[in-house]
Design an enzyme around this catalytic site. Structure first.
Site, PDB file in Angstrom:
ATOM      1  N   ARG A 249     -41.883 -57.196 -13.405  1.00 46.45           N
ATOM      2  CA  ARG A 249     -41.819 -55.775 -13.724  1.00 46.45           C
ATOM      3  C   ARG A 249     -40.652 -55.449 -14.655  1.00 46.45           C
ATOM      4  O   ARG A 249     -40.610 -54.365 -15.231  1.00 46.45           O
ATOM      5  CB  ARG A 249     -41.666 -54.964 -12.429  1.00 46.45           C
TER       6      ARG A 249
ATOM      7  N   HIS B   7     -48.671 -44.207 -49.611  1.00 44.67           N
ATOM      8  CA  HIS B   7     -48.129 -42.878 -49.269  1.00 44.67           C
ATOM      9  C   HIS B   7     -46.729 -42.988 -48.665  1.00 44.67           C
ATOM     10  O   HIS B   7     -46.275 -42.076 -47.996  1.00 44.67           O
ATOM     11  CB  HIS B   7     -49.078 -42.160 -48.305  1.00 44.67           C
TER      12      HIS B   7
ATOM     13  N   CYS C 261     -38.162 -50.808 -11.510  1.00 50.36           N
ATOM     14  CA  CYS C 261     -37.508 -51.266 -10.284  1.00 50.36           C
ATOM     15  C   CYS C 261     -38.520 -51.819  -9.287  1.00 50.36           C
ATOM     16  O   CYS C 261     -39.674 -51.395  -9.261  1.00 50.36           O
ATOM     17  CB  CYS C 261     -36.782 -50.107  -9.598  1.00 50.36           C
TER      18      CYS C 261
ATOM     19  N   TRP D 147     -34.101 -51.534 -12.734  1.00 49.04           N
ATOM     20  CA  TRP D 147     -34.276 -51.355 -14.187  1.00 49.04           C
ATOM     21  C   TRP D 147     -33.554 -50.050 -14.494  1.00 49.04           C
ATOM     22  O   TRP D 147     -34.010 -48.974 -14.093  1.00 49.04           O
ATOM     23  CB  TRP D 147     -35.771 -51.289 -14.494  1.00 49.04           C
TER      24      TRP D 147
ATOM     25  N   GLU E 173     -41.331 -56.138 -29.683  1.00 42.66           N
ATOM     26  CA  GLU E 173     -40.896 -56.077 -28.282  1.00 42.66           C
ATOM     27  C   GLU E 173     -40.377 -57.410 -27.762  1.00 42.66           C
ATOM     28  O   GLU E 173     -39.517 -57.418 -26.885  1.00 42.66           O
ATOM     29  CB  GLU E 173     -41.995 -55.512 -27.361  1.00 42.66           C
TER      30      GLU E 173
ATOM     31  N   GLY F  25     -37.836 -45.119  -9.431  1.00 38.53           N
ATOM     32  CA  GLY F  25     -38.268 -43.827  -9.969  1.00 38.53           C
ATOM     33  C   GLY F  25     -37.078 -42.985 -10.379  1.00 38.53           C
ATOM     34  O   GLY F  25     -35.986 -43.510 -10.638  1.00 38.53           O
TER      35      GLY F  25
ATOM     36  N   LYS G   1     -42.460 -53.952 -16.946  1.00 40.25           N
ATOM     37  CA  LYS G   1     -43.899 -54.190 -16.943  1.00 40.25           C
ATOM     38  C   LYS G   1     -44.672 -52.960 -16.504  1.00 40.25           C
ATOM     39  O   LYS G   1     -45.745 -52.683 -16.990  1.00 40.25           O
ATOM     40  CB  LYS G   1     -44.202 -55.374 -16.021  1.00 40.25           C
TER      41      LYS G   1
ATOM     42  N   GLU H 265     -50.687 -53.015 -33.046  1.00 49.01           N
ATOM     43  CA  GLU H 265     -50.442 -53.903 -31.906  1.00 49.01           C
ATOM     44  C   GLU H 265     -49.642 -55.139 -32.349  1.00 49.01           C
ATOM     45  O   GLU H 265     -48.752 -55.597 -31.627  1.00 49.01           O
ATOM     46  CB  GLU H 265     -51.790 -54.296 -31.266  1.00 49.01           C
TER      47      GLU H 265
END
Ligand code: F6R
Length: 608
Positions: free
Chosen positions: A27, A503, A2, A74, A487, A99, A603, A480
């Protein structure tokens, strides 16, 4: 995550609030809203989705007023709907929040028992409801704010308007950052200084536990107990950065191509290009005096740390304990004050990493942070700050921050090796020479591989799953590669240590499964090629990312071979990052996803 902005202005604010919100788009968010106070009346516009939708509403139904707050949400508690979008209004109180209010359900039950009716599924509404109740009980706005703060627990940044307080915004911080901007006859509030950069670069940061009253003429700041406190004003560098895509289609593309330049800045800070030495500033942690290093971070920053572990152990013979921060903070790790701790974070605000940092501080360790946002909470709470000098990274998927983190960790590991006597002066010079060559090689690689990356990505965009394999430092790079692809393109991807193939994951291999093998011609090359044979024998389609020596040495048939220049093992992770970033980027472009703001991602993750 947010974003919050607020303006106590001397002219209309609603357009300016939206402009500031645009700077927080990076963000990540899924709805937005703005509220103003005009002649004692609170009014708001809110919209699902992108800010464009909010702008459309504001164009149809403008909001007057010279004081206001705004928010990009968010979603955490409740779907990203207009009803759940902030600001929340209850009985003359308007609230925006970043938050999580951890005890919201307990407070909500209590308020409902007292007759309150909730209209949203958010945790934020309890703040508005509680403030409204405290006001009804006769508390003035400041007293109500202080009483509310004493009641809520969790990580939050808040901005509040009261309809009977026509000239002030109340704000509070406990966790996510809040920056206060000082203007001429105006005051500003923002989740970061980038949001406020069109208005001012004269910034005061609240610290945890602070709450503040902003008026046109200034700010009063109080600690948790209500005592007035003063916090320093500083000139923010954020305004210097152009938040602009240049001639690129996406911020992510721009940031990938910026890497040669920003890595030069990072290196310039840590190495002396004339003497080919690591600068003494890299020794802000006394590596000779410690017996081990604890490292922690999240996501891509964690994977940079994992590569750093290989370097600290190899060059400095320093044992490294590393874990993702969400596990690290709860593992009850026996930590010795004879260790140092190193945290890695682009934003410097990631909740789990910050909590791990505080955990290590309590255990008495020396704290270092490899960080991009130099004004962040982690930077402020560290004994030694190692800036990565990458400039603002706007694309949610981290690219240039990752390679700059690697460059800084490489320099620190060499410096640690010198301090511990495991790297000689000659070895240091040779290693630093490799680092110094890196920006030039990166620029060459970016130019050379672009067409190949596009055509390969077109093929990958038709796949459902992709496997990445690597050994040594190419193993975290395989993780990565998989993280970056999933994503932003939403294609399922996994990364494995090549030796782990047999494995378990080998069961997945068939003619539909592309396997991207990252294999520079290093100590592990022959072993990785054996694993490739295992894939080939089962019909898997191999994309082989190697260097000139590796391409000459391997005779295996592949779906595609990407050939990079042969470089020293130290800088291979940075050079091999480039194709994996471009594969993710171009695949996402072919898939038509929102590359810079992928769904569900933020972000800066300031909640647990
Ligand atoms: C992935 C990505 C995330 C971040 C992670 C940590 O591309 O960007 O995995 O690396 O959320 O964020 P910071 O580095 O800000 O602590």
């Amino acid at each position: 995550m947010c974003g919050i902005v607020g303006i106590v202005g001397n002219s209309a604010v609603s357009q300016r609030l939206v402009e500031a919100l645009k700077r927080l788009e990076y963000r990540g968010y899924d709805s937005s809203g703005v509220a103003t106070l005009n002649e004692g009346r609170l009014d708001r516009r809110r919209a699902e989705g992108k800010l464009f939708n909010l702008e459309t509403k504001l164009a149809a139904l403008p909001l007057g007023g010279t004081i206001g707050i705004a928010h990009t949400r968010w979603a955490t508690h409740g779907a990203p709907t207009e009803i759940n979008a902030h600001p929340h209004f209850v009985g003359g109180v308007a609230v925006v929040h970043n938050g999580i209010i951890e005890n919201f359900s307990e407070i909500k039950d209590e308020l409902i028992a007292g007759g309150a009716t909730f209209v949203t599924q958010t945790d934020t509404e309890v703040v508005a409801q509680l403030l409204a109740r405290l006001r009804r009980e006769g508390l003035a706005p400041r007293a109500a704010m202080q009483a509310m703060l004493a009641r809520v627990t969790g990580a939050y940044a808040l901005a509040v308007l009261f309809d009977d307080l026509p000239d002030a915004i109340l704000a509070a911080r406990s966790g996510p950052p809040l920056a206060i901007g000082h203007g001429r006859g105006e005051m500003f509030l923002g989740s970061d200084a980038i949001a406020l950069s069109p208005f001012t670069n004269d910034i005061t940061y609240l610290i945890d536990g602070d709450w503040a009253v902003l008026s046109q003429t200034g700010v009063e700041i109080f600690d948790r107990a209500g005592n007035p406190v003063s916090r320093p004003r500083q000139v923010s560098q954020a305004a210097a950065y152009l938040v602009d895509k240049g001639n690129h289609r996406h911020f992510m593309e721009k940031e990938i191509y910026e890497q040669p330049e920003v890595i030069s800045h990072a290196l310039g800070h840590y190495v002396d290009f004339i003497e080919n030495r690591v600068r003494p500033s890299a020794a802000a942690i006394d590596f000779a005096a410690i017996s081990s290093l604890a490292m922690s971070a999240c996501g891509t920053a964690y994977l940079a740390g994992l590569i750093g572990k290989y370097w600290f152990e190899r060059y400095a013979r320093l044992p490294v304990e590393i874990d993702v921060a969400s596990e690290f903070r709860y593992r009850d790790i026996p930590l010795s004050p004879a260790s140092a701790a190193l945290f890695i974070s682009q934003s410097g605000e990631t909740a789990d990493t910050l909590a791990s940092l505080r955990y290590c501080r309590e255990a008495g360790l020396t704290i270092g942070t490899v960080v991009n946002a130099r004004e962040s909470s982690m930077a402020r709470e560290s004994d030694a700050v190692f800036p990565i000098m990458a400039g603002p990274e706007i694309g949610v998927a981290s690219t240039k921050a990752f390679t700059c983190q690697l460059a800084v960790l490489a320099a620190l590991a060499i410096g640690a090796g010198r301090a511990r006597g495991t790297v000689s002066a000659e070895e240091e010079q040779a290693l630093v020479r490799h680092l110094v060559e890196m920006p030039r090689i990166m620029a060459r690689v970016l130019n050379a591989i672009q067409p190949d990356m596009e055509s390969l990505s077109r093929e990958l965009s038709r796949c459902r799953d992709v496997l990445y394999l690597g050994r040594g430092t190419a193993y975290p790079l395989a993780l990565e590669g998989a993280l970056k692809l999933k994503e932003i393109s939403y294609i399922h991807a996994e990364g494995y240590a090549a030796g782990e193939l047999k494995h378990g994951p080998i069961a997945l291999i068939d003619e539909n499964m592309p396997v991207i093998v990252i294999a520079p011609h290093d100590r592990f090359f022959d072993k990785t090629v054996s694993n490739m044979q295992e894939v080939a024998a089962r019909g898997g389609r191999i994309v082989f990312i190697t260097d000139e020596k590796g391409a000459a040495a391997s005779k295996l048939a592949t779906m595609r071979t990407i050939v990079l220049p042969t470089v020293d093992e130290l800088i291979a992770p940075m050079i091999f990052s480039l194709p994996i970033q471009l594969i993710a980027y171009h695949t996402a472009v072919f898939m038509g996803t929102d590359v810079d703001q992928p769904r569900n991602l933020a972000k800066s993750v300031t909640v647990e």
